[in-house]
Design an enzyme around this catalytic site. Structure first.
Site, mmCIF file in Angstrom:
data_model
loop_
_atom_site.group_PDB
_atom_site.id
_atom_site.type_symbol
_atom_site.label_atom_id
_atom_site.label_comp_id
_atom_site.label_asym_id
_atom_site.label_seq_id
_atom_site.Cartn_x
_atom_site.Cartn_y
_atom_site.Cartn_z
ATOM 1 N N LYS A 1 -0.854 -9.395 3.606
ATOM 2 C CA LYS A 1 -0.126 -8.846 4.753
ATOM 3 C C LYS A 1 -1.032 -7.929 5.555
ATOM 4 C CE LYS A 1 3.463 -5.988 4.137
ATOM 5 N NZ LYS A 1 3.053 -4.712 4.811
ATOM 6 N N ASP B 1 -0.639 -6.214 0.371
ATOM 7 C CA ASP B 1 -1.127 -5.575 1.593
ATOM 8 C C ASP B 1 -2.647 -5.472 1.601
ATOM 9 O OD1 ASP B 1 1.229 -5.003 2.959
ATOM 10 O OD2 ASP B 1 1.507 -3.071 1.969
ATOM 11 N N ASP C 1 0.832 -1.202 0.000
ATOM 12 C CA ASP C 1 0.000 0.000 0.000
ATOM 13 C C ASP C 1 0.867 1.254 0.000
ATOM 14 O OD1 ASP C 1 0.886 -0.152 2.610
ATOM 15 O OD2 ASP C 1 -1.113 -0.190 3.529
ATOM 16 N N SER C 2 2.183 1.064 0.023
ATOM 17 C CA SER C 2 3.127 2.158 -0.219
ATOM 18 C C SER C 2 2.873 2.826 -1.558
ATOM 19 C CB SER C 2 4.565 1.641 -0.162
ATOM 20 O OG SER C 2 4.724 0.500 -1.002
ATOM 21 N N GLU D 1 -1.091 -5.324 9.015
ATOM 22 C CA GLU D 1 -0.296 -4.549 9.966
ATOM 23 C C GLU D 1 -0.988 -4.504 11.320
ATOM 24 O OE1 GLU D 1 0.563 -0.606 8.662
ATOM 25 O OE2 GLU D 1 1.226 -1.222 6.673
ATOM 26 N N GLU E 1 9.471 -3.815 10.680
ATOM 27 C CA GLU E 1 9.880 -2.535 10.096
ATOM 28 C C GLU E 1 10.375 -1.582 11.176
ATOM 29 O OE1 GLU E 1 8.246 1.099 7.229
ATOM 30 O OE2 GLU E 1 7.040 -0.709 7.492
#
Length: 266
Positions: free
Chosen positions: A112, A84, A45-46, A114, A181
């Site tokens: 993924k 993501d 999602d970057s 978070e 991270e």
């Protein structure tokens, strides 16, 4: 080469061989990354920041993630595709299952999420239903407003202790991979040793089982003009993107990246 699977990644960890992961958002770059030997393509999602120009990842939608996953799938040549789940796409069990299904149908091999220890329940639900999950701990960009910015996580002993406990709990819940991270190198090394699943680092030192960077960062491209401490510009000394990609994979595989200067202390 045979396709990269979760079994492949587990074997690499057990054999002490490093895993090279890189973000990817389109078919052309996917093909180039595969030709360079990248093991895992992360549709991150970057993209909300490096492609769309937002100041965070929060505006990214599931539909956009599915679109870019499908693009990457078309160019993929054997890498594992990790996508993501974007902000608030797994706030409930139903959302987690429906949105994961959407991404898997678009071409992801794994999703993924978070968070922290609270991820155990959605991870368990997804794993039981055949969806492999990577848990993302440490600096979690979707929580940037709670964290107070993009800061190293786990420097205080209480934080470090909680992160170690969360990692083990998420493995127990069914997580198939872990991403750390911006975590102190020593803490990342401890977590990597404590769990049996592969651990990928970004700003987490050299002792993790593999590394990931954002493609724009490793090519020396940045909207801000200033790269994070954990980034190395692999275009330096190279005449092509293909050369930079190969240099990145080689540096991850031989352990020369990241160097001590790319990590954080407690």
């Amino acid at each position: 080469m045979p396709d990269v699977t979760l079994t492949t990644l587990q074997s690499l960890k057990q054999g002490g061989d490093k895993i090279a992961m890189l973000t990817c958002y389109d078919a052309t770059f996917a093909r180039a990354a595969c030709q360079a030997g990248v093991d895992v393509l992360l549709v991150g999602d970057s993209l909300g920041m490096v492609l769309q120009g937002h100041d965070s990842t929060l505006p990214v939608s599931v539909e956009e993630m599915a679109y870019h996953t499908a693009c990457v799938k078309r160019g993929n040549q054997g890498a594992l595709i990790l996508t993501d789940l974007p902000f608030m796409a797994y706030a409930t069990a139903e959302q987690a299952m429906n949105n994961s299904a959407r991404l898997m149908q678009a071409g992801a091999h794994m999703v993924k999420l978070e968070g922290a220890g609270w991820l155990a329940e959605p991870i368990r639900l997804l794993a039981e239903r055949g969806v492999p999950v990577c848990a993302h701990l440490g600096l979690t960009p979707q929580a940037v407003n709670i964290l107070g910015g993009y800061k190293v996580q786990g420097r205080q002993e209480a934080q470090a202790r909680q992160m170690r406990a969360d990692a083990m709990a998420l493995e127990q819940a069914g997580a198939a991979m872990l991403l750390l991270e911006c975590v102190p190198s020593e803490l990342a090394a401890e977590i990597t040793q404590a769990v049996k699943i592969p651990v990928i680092g970004i700003g987490a030192g050299a002792a993790t089982d593999g590394q990931v960077l954002v493609q724009h960062d490793m090519l020396g491209l940045s909207l801000s003009g200033r790269a994070p401490k954990f980034v190395r510009n692999f275009m330096e000394g190279q005449s092509s993107i293909h050369g930079a990609l190969s240099a990145y994979v080689q540096a991850v595989k031989d352990g020369s990246f990241p160097a001590a200067e790319h990590g954080f202390s407690a």
